[in-house]
Design a protein around this motif. Structure first.
Motif, PDB file in Angstrom:
ATOM      1  N   PHE A  34      34.702  48.292  39.966  1.00 14.31           N
ATOM      2  CA  PHE A  34      34.612  49.615  39.394  1.00 14.31           C
ATOM      3  C   PHE A  34      33.931  49.568  38.032  1.00 14.31           C
ATOM      4  N   GLN A  35      33.236  50.629  37.703  1.00 18.23           N
ATOM      5  CA  GLN A  35      32.643  50.730  36.381  1.00 18.23           C
ATOM      6  C   GLN A  35      33.754  50.749  35.334  1.00 18.23           C
ATOM      7  N   GLY A  36      33.630  49.909  34.338  1.00 19.88           N
ATOM      8  CA  GLY A  36      34.619  49.835  33.275  1.00 19.88           C
ATOM      9  C   GLY A  36      35.657  48.749  33.443  1.00 19.88           C
ATOM     10  N   MET A  37      35.747  48.110  34.627  1.00 20.67           N
ATOM     11  CA  MET A  37      36.745  47.067  34.824  1.00 20.67           C
ATOM     12  C   MET A  37      36.310  45.796  34.101  1.00 20.67           C
ATOM     13  N   SER A  38      37.277  45.006  33.644  1.00 20.26           N
ATOM     14  CA  SER A  38      37.008  43.796  32.880  1.00 20.26           C
ATOM     15  C   SER A  38      36.907  42.587  33.802  1.00 20.26           C
ATOM     16  N   LEU A  39      35.945  41.721  33.522  1.00 20.46           N
ATOM     17  CA  LEU A  39      35.750  40.507  34.305  1.00 20.46           C
ATOM     18  C   LEU A  39      35.481  39.335  33.366  1.00 20.46           C
ATOM     19  N   ASP A  40      35.932  38.150  33.762  1.00 16.34           N
ATOM     20  CA  ASP A  40      35.649  36.916  33.027  1.00 16.34           C
ATOM     21  C   ASP A  40      34.431  36.236  33.639  1.00 16.34           C
ATOM     22  N   ILE A  41      33.598  35.635  32.777  1.00 18.09           N
ATOM     23  CA  ILE A  41      32.451  34.864  33.233  1.00 18.09           C
ATOM     24  C   ILE A  41      32.645  33.417  32.793  1.00 18.09           C
ATOM     25  N   PHE A  42      32.461  32.473  33.733  1.00 13.64           N
ATOM     26  CA  PHE A  42      32.618  31.055  33.466  1.00 13.64           C
ATOM     27  C   PHE A  42      31.331  30.314  33.793  1.00 13.64           C
ATOM     28  N   THR A  43      31.123  29.188  33.120  1.00 14.87           N
ATOM     29  CA  THR A  43      29.992  28.321  33.430  1.00 14.87           C
ATOM     30  C   THR A  43      30.333  27.467  34.643  1.00 14.87           C
ATOM     31  N   GLU A  44      29.357  26.687  35.097  1.00 14.37           N
ATOM     32  CA  GLU A  44      29.567  25.858  36.284  1.00 14.37           C
ATOM     33  C   GLU A  44      30.639  24.796  36.078  1.00 14.37           C
ATOM     34  N   ASP A  45      30.840  24.343  34.836  1.00 14.54           N
ATOM     35  CA  ASP A  45      31.850  23.322  34.583  1.00 14.54           C
ATOM     36  C   ASP A  45      33.228  23.916  34.298  1.00 14.54           C
ATOM     37  N   GLY A  46      33.381  25.245  34.471  1.00 15.00           N
ATOM     38  CA  GLY A  46      34.676  25.879  34.303  1.00 15.00           C
ATOM     39  C   GLY A  46      34.971  26.381  32.918  1.00 15.00           C
ATOM     40  N   ALA A  47      34.033  26.250  31.971  1.00 10.53           N
ATOM     41  CA  ALA A  47      34.249  26.728  30.605  1.00 10.53           C
ATOM     42  C   ALA A  47      34.057  28.236  30.544  1.00 10.53           C
TER      43      ALA A  47
END
Length: 243
Positions: A34-47
């Motif tokens: 949904f527009q406005g929902m929060s998401l986490d972004i991680f790198t390939e090594d899990g950081a």
């Protein structure tokens, strides 16, 4: 190896190749976002790279922008692979893989999203909050000596808080907070890590004690509603809880 053997096999195996290809092309459907929902972004090594809110979502393309009141994003090289983590409607965490096509201090754009199961990324999605909260020492059974702090983020497993008070690791505390217009919540927890942040303030990771079924239900529903900006799915009942 079996894929390449099929690809370059003799003619008597050619009839099996299309069936293998069809199985490989089948993809797990993407979760609803949904527009406005929060998401986490991680790198390939899990950081952890950043946390943002959905501004555009179409097909396998996704754009995240900064959350209100949050600082600039960390930039990411174009063409790199990143992983996305959030909650679906059933409060189950999901992981997605995507390719970075635009990255700046204010937004990140991904394409070619697909479902990915990643064992080394945290199990509980952390929702950024940045609101006032109170810490009570474990022996303060009457909750009479509140220590003001800032709730940085929270998940169903624990929270990150920022405080001017010093707490040792393994100390048992109570964390009390109120999210938006939802009822006040108080959880018992244990400080599992701490570090000096800035301006003589400290950040602590608090691991919640095992929550009751009602506590877990209320917290997960509240986090989901805040994440999606939805106030219609769950309504307060007559006794003041959410269900």
């Amino acid at each position: 190896m079996s894929f390449f053997k099929n690809l370059f096999s003799k003619k008597n195996n050619d009839t099996e190749a299309p069936q293998t290809s069809k199985v490989q092309e089948a993809k797990e459907p993407l979760p609803e976002m949904f527009q406005g929902m929060s998401l986490d972004i991680f790198t390939e090594d899990g950081a952890e790279l950043l946390t943002g809110q959905v501004s555009e979502y179409s097909g396998t393309n996704l754009t995240l922008e900064r959350l209100p009141g949050w600082l600039a994003f960390e930039t990411c090289p174009l063409g790199s692979t990143v992983f996305v983590r959030g909650y679906n409607r059933r409060m189950q965490s999901f992981n997605l893989r995507g390719t970075v096509v635009e990255s700046s201090r204010v937004l990140i754009k991904l394409r070619d999203l697909s479902v990915e199961h990643i064992p080394n990324v945290r199990k509980s999605f952390r929702l950024p909050i940045n609101c006032s909260a109170s810490i009570f020492r474990g022996d303060d059974e009457r909750f009479s000596r509140p220590e003001q702090c800032v709730l940085i983020d929270i998940s169903t497993g624990g929270a990150c808080v920022e405080s001017e008070y010093v707490h040792p690791e393994d100390e048992v505390v109570f964390l009390r907070f109120k999210l938006d217009d939802y009822p006040t919540m108080t959880f018992k927890g244990q400080i599992i890590r701490g570090s000096e942040h800035k301006d003589d303030r400290f950040r602590y990771g608090v691991l919640f004690a095992q929550l009751t079924r009602d506590e877990l239900t209320n917290l997960t529903r509240t986090l989901y509603n805040i994440q999606t900006g939805n106030r219609q799915i769950w309504d307060r009942n007559e006794i003041g809880t959410w269900g």
